[in-house]
Design a protein around this motif. Structure first.
Motif, PDB file in Angstrom:
ATOM      1  N   PHE A   1      18.105  28.409 -45.722  1.00 25.17           N
ATOM      2  CA  PHE A   1      17.342  28.149 -46.937  1.00 25.17           C
ATOM      3  C   PHE A   1      17.138  26.655 -47.207  1.00 25.17           C
ATOM      4  O   PHE A   1      17.806  25.797 -46.633  1.00 25.17           O
ATOM      5  CB  PHE A   1      18.037  28.816 -48.128  1.00 25.17           C
ATOM      6  N   LYS A   2      16.237  26.400 -48.100  1.00 23.70           N
ATOM      7  CA  LYS A   2      15.817  25.038 -48.441  1.00 23.70           C
ATOM      8  C   LYS A   2      16.991  24.193 -48.955  1.00 23.70           C
ATOM      9  O   LYS A   2      17.745  24.621 -49.822  1.00 23.70           O
ATOM     10  CB  LYS A   2      14.710  25.098 -49.491  1.00 23.70           C
ATOM     11  N   ASN A   3      17.134  23.006 -48.394  1.00 21.45           N
ATOM     12  CA  ASN A   3      18.126  21.994 -48.779  1.00 21.45           C
ATOM     13  C   ASN A   3      19.553  22.325 -48.345  1.00 21.45           C
ATOM     14  O   ASN A   3      20.481  21.544 -48.620  1.00 21.45           O
ATOM     15  CB  ASN A   3      18.131  21.752 -50.298  1.00 21.45           C
ATOM     16  N   ALA A   4      19.770  23.435 -47.654  1.00 11.50           N
ATOM     17  CA  ALA A   4      21.137  23.862 -47.354  1.00 11.50           C
ATOM     18  C   ALA A   4      21.904  22.827 -46.544  1.00 11.50           C
ATOM     19  O   ALA A   4      23.050  22.485 -46.866  1.00 11.50           O
ATOM     20  CB  ALA A   4      21.121  25.199 -46.625  1.00 11.50           C
ATOM     21  N   LYS A   5      21.323  22.338 -45.484  1.00  6.81           N
ATOM     22  CA  LYS A   5      22.056  21.412 -44.614  1.00  6.81           C
ATOM     23  C   LYS A   5      22.335  20.091 -45.307  1.00  6.81           C
ATOM     24  O   LYS A   5      23.416  19.508 -45.151  1.00  6.81           O
ATOM     25  CB  LYS A   5      21.288  21.211 -43.307  1.00  6.81           C
ATOM     26  N   LEU A   6      21.390  19.605 -46.097  1.00 12.57           N
ATOM     27  CA  LEU A   6      21.585  18.359 -46.832  1.00 12.57           C
ATOM     28  C   LEU A   6      22.757  18.463 -47.801  1.00 12.57           C
ATOM     29  O   LEU A   6      23.473  17.479 -48.025  1.00 12.57           O
ATOM     30  CB  LEU A   6      20.308  17.991 -47.591  1.00 12.57           C
ATOM     31  N   MET A   7      22.972  19.654 -48.358  1.00 15.81           N
ATOM     32  CA  MET A   7      23.965  19.814 -49.413  1.00 15.81           C
ATOM     33  C   MET A   7      25.406  19.673 -48.942  1.00 15.81           C
ATOM     34  O   MET A   7      26.325  19.614 -49.753  1.00 15.81           O
ATOM     35  CB  MET A   7      23.783  21.158 -50.111  1.00 15.81           C
ATOM     36  N   THR A   8      25.651  19.602 -47.641  1.00 17.52           N
ATOM     37  CA  THR A   8      27.018  19.355 -47.176  1.00 17.52           C
ATOM     38  C   THR A   8      27.357  17.872 -47.166  1.00 17.52           C
ATOM     39  O   THR A   8      28.515  17.515 -46.942  1.00 17.52           O
ATOM     40  CB  THR A   8      27.243  19.947 -45.773  1.00 17.52           C
ATOM     41  N   TYR A   9      26.364  17.022 -47.406  1.00 19.86           N
ATOM     42  CA  TYR A   9      26.657  15.588 -47.451  1.00 19.86           C
ATOM     43  C   TYR A   9      25.821  14.851 -48.500  1.00 19.86           C
ATOM     44  O   TYR A   9      25.608  13.644 -48.399  1.00 19.86           O
ATOM     45  CB  TYR A   9      26.465  14.939 -46.082  1.00 19.86           C
ATOM     46  N   ALA A  10      25.388  15.559 -49.545  1.00 18.66           N
ATOM     47  CA  ALA A  10      24.613  14.915 -50.610  1.00 18.66           C
ATOM     48  C   ALA A  10      24.688  15.758 -51.878  1.00 18.66           C
ATOM     49  O   ALA A  10      25.013  16.949 -51.841  1.00 18.66           O
ATOM     50  CB  ALA A  10      23.162  14.732 -50.180  1.00 18.66           C
ATOM     51  N   HIS A  11      24.373  15.119 -52.988  1.00 15.07           N
ATOM     52  CA  HIS A  11      24.310  15.789 -54.285  1.00 15.07           C
ATOM     53  C   HIS A  11      22.946  16.469 -54.434  1.00 15.07           C
ATOM     54  O   HIS A  11      21.954  15.998 -53.869  1.00 15.07           O
ATOM     55  CB  HIS A  11      24.509  14.749 -55.392  1.00 15.07           C
ATOM     56  N   PRO A  12      22.861  17.572 -55.169  1.00 18.38           N
ATOM     57  CA  PRO A  12      21.572  18.247 -55.331  1.00 18.38           C
ATOM     58  C   PRO A  12      20.470  17.373 -55.939  1.00 18.38           C
ATOM     59  O   PRO A  12      19.280  17.655 -55.734  1.00 18.38           O
ATOM     60  CB  PRO A  12      21.898  19.424 -56.254  1.00 18.38           C
TER      61      PRO A  12
END
Length: 560
Positions: free
Chosen positions: A403-414
């Motif tokens: 899903f959208k933004n999933a991978k980014l969310m392991t190293y960034a804030h929403p």
């Protein structure tokens, strides 16, 4: 010797951390603290009155406080690396008054630290630039389990998702999430790594590397997919962590007993030798040291499986083992699913087969000291993907990864500038549905996401089961669904971690599937019209923005 009960607040535990993969970079400004007297000499130890001074006989000399058991100095090739903010490296946030002793056994020097029921150890091996560490925690006198190595600022590159500049960046959440002027976010929480993804973390200038090489985590909590603090850097200093139990996004009770060795090691810029990795490390030299709780190779067993039947070739499989005393895991071979898990403490374990991070089969297995438990092929029995569906959004793998933004969310804030808008209704059959659907849904941010789909006349004439799989939740956030004019009951909240998760780099909680029995009367009778599924987040708790009730989506499907 102090035996007071010391409960750590989350602020005390988290002060000075962050995470990330082993960083690389060009040489940076040289640190201070050149010590001309610290050149490597003869292996052994001395007593300077306040500290035991251990010379590895290589390029490393380190000191351990005789009163607290803190690591008070790390001098590598004449340069001091240890300490920042008036603090040293230690268990938890420092044990305080402790009983500390030292002995040399041939090629090993061992420092023993006792504080109440907790015991901690440091060891040096002749000719090695490593410090070996163990921690034996017997009870809840301490509320978490970690070791933090505190390293001076200005030596290693201050870069990565777990780095920030306190003098320039802005705090946006709970005192530990920072936003830079370019809109990117940083935090000590943002490792992007699960425990099973790394053997070591650390930093390098290109000519000097300092690494924390993790233990096998057999006494840790959370399993192979757990994410925690691994490292951090800022203008105040650098932290390297070995965390075994941490009260954030935690899904398991604390385990007790001896954990280690984990290794704090220097290199000439490269990554550590693979011989130091937990799965490869020869620990036969530890057997005679008298470390409390140590179980050598002879007291351990293994499990070997022929393979797994019913695997999905699009997903990796992991076989986990857990009981109240220990945890282990092994990667299943692609194609066959064969696995081997050596070095296990004796006992009866729950064996769990994970497709991605989703449990799809469980059974019990017994391990005996010196024995090898052989398992015939295991047929996967509980994969929800085998069900026939009208539509499926995402895939059942225990993660929001599609899903959208999933991978980014392991190293960034929403709120990170790199995140795509969290809104995004989708139409089944419209293409890239999963990539357009948000990985997380919050009550205050993107509540009421819509999914449009059509049914055939035969499908519309029957009742269907709707399934919504989630991986964690924030303050009991859970989906209540509306299909056209039909509204579901409010589902019961499953057990999930009670701390922040979605904003601190972790979607990992307890995988749970909500099922909704949608009657035939709910569907559109005109097959040319779209049916509309709406997901609303409900909770008995309140919060605001990205800290409002929310959940992470694994998969959504409508059964045929």
């Amino acid at each position: 010797m102090s035996t007071h009960k010391k409960h750590l607040t989350r602020r005390r535990l988290l002060a000075a951390s962050a995470v990330g993969a082993a960083g690389t970079g060009a040489a940076v400004v040289a640190g201070t603290g050149l010590l001309s007297s610290a050149s490597a000499a003869t292996f052994g130890y001395t007593d300077d009155g306040s500290n035991y001074v251990i010379d590895t006989g290589a390029s490393l000399v380190f000191k351990v406080s005789k009163s607290t058991g803190d690591l008070t100095s790390l001098v590598y090739k004449g340069k001091e690396y240890e300490g920042y903010g008036g603090k040293h490296s230690h268990v938890e946030s420092g044990l305080g008054a402790s009983t500390v002793s030292i002995k040399q056994s041939g090629a090993t020097v061992l420092v023993s630290v006792a504080h109440g029921t907790l015991k901690h150890y440091y060891a040096a091996r002749s000719g090695q630039n490593n410090v070996y560490l163990w921690t034996n925690k017997a009870d809840t006198s301490f509320t978490a389990t970690r070791y933090i190595a505190r390293i001076k600022a200005g030596i290693f590159p201050n870069e990565g998702p777990d780095s920030w500049v306190e003098a320039a960046d802005t705090i946006i959440e709970a005192g530990d999430v920072w936003k830079k002027s370019n809109g990117q976010t940083r935090s000590k929480h943002y490792s992007g790594l699960r425990v099973m993804d790394y053997d070591h973390v650390g930093y390098t200038t290109g000519s000097v590397g300092l690494w924390m090489i993790r233990s096998n985590h057999e006494k840790a909590s959370g399993g192979p997919f757990y994410r925690s603090l691994l490292r951090h850097s800022n203008d105040g200093g650098v932290g390297l962590y070995e965390i075994l139990h941490y009260n954030q996004s935690q899904t398991e009770d604390m385990r007790f007993g001896l954990q280690g060795p984990y290794v704090l090691g220097f290199t000439d810029g490269g990554t550590p030798a693979s011989s130091l990795f937990a799965r490869n490390l020869d620990t036969s030299w530890v057997d005679g040291l008298g470390i409390s709780g140590w179980v050598g190779k002879a007291g351990r067993g293994k499990v070997a499986g022929v393979g797994l039947k019913g695997m999905d070739a699009d997903h990796p499989y992991t076989v986990g083992f857990a009981n109240a005393d220990a945890q282990y895991w092994a990667k299943a071979a692609s194609g066959t699913g064969a696995f081997t898990c050596p070095g296990m403490l004796p006992g009866t374990y729950t064996l769990t087969v994970f497709k991605g991070e989703l449990a799809v089969h469980t059974r019990e297995v017994k391990v005996t000291a010196g024995g090898s438990t052989a398992l015939n092929s295991i047929t996967i029995s509980d994969d929800p993907s085998t069900a026939n569906t009208v539509f499926r959004l995402g895939d059942w793998d225990g993660t929001p990864g599609e899903f959208k933004n999933a991978k980014l969310m392991t190293y960034a804030h929403p709120s990170d500038v790199r995140a795509t808008k969290w809104t995004g209704n989708v139409t089944i059959g419209g293409g890239d549905e999963a990539a357009s659907f948000p990985a997380y849904i919050w009550k205050d941010v993107n509540d009421g996401i819509l999914v449009y789909f059509k049914l055939t006349a035969a499908q519309a004439a029957a009742a269907h089961t709707l399934r919504v799989g989630v991986t964690t939740a924030l303050i009991n956030g859970r989906p209540r669904v509306t299909v056209n004019d039909w509204v579901s009951a409010i589902p019961t909240a499953p057990k999930q971690p009670a701390t922040r998760s979605l904003t601190t780099g972790s979607y990992r909680g307890n995988n749970h599937t909500f099922t909704y029995n949608v009657p035939a009367t709910a569907w559109k009778s005109d097959t040319s019209q779209y049916n509309v599924l709406k997901l609303n987040i409900v909770s008995g708790s309140t919060g605001s923005g990205y800290l409002s009730p929310g959940t992470s989506i694994d998969c959504i499907d409508l059964l045929a």
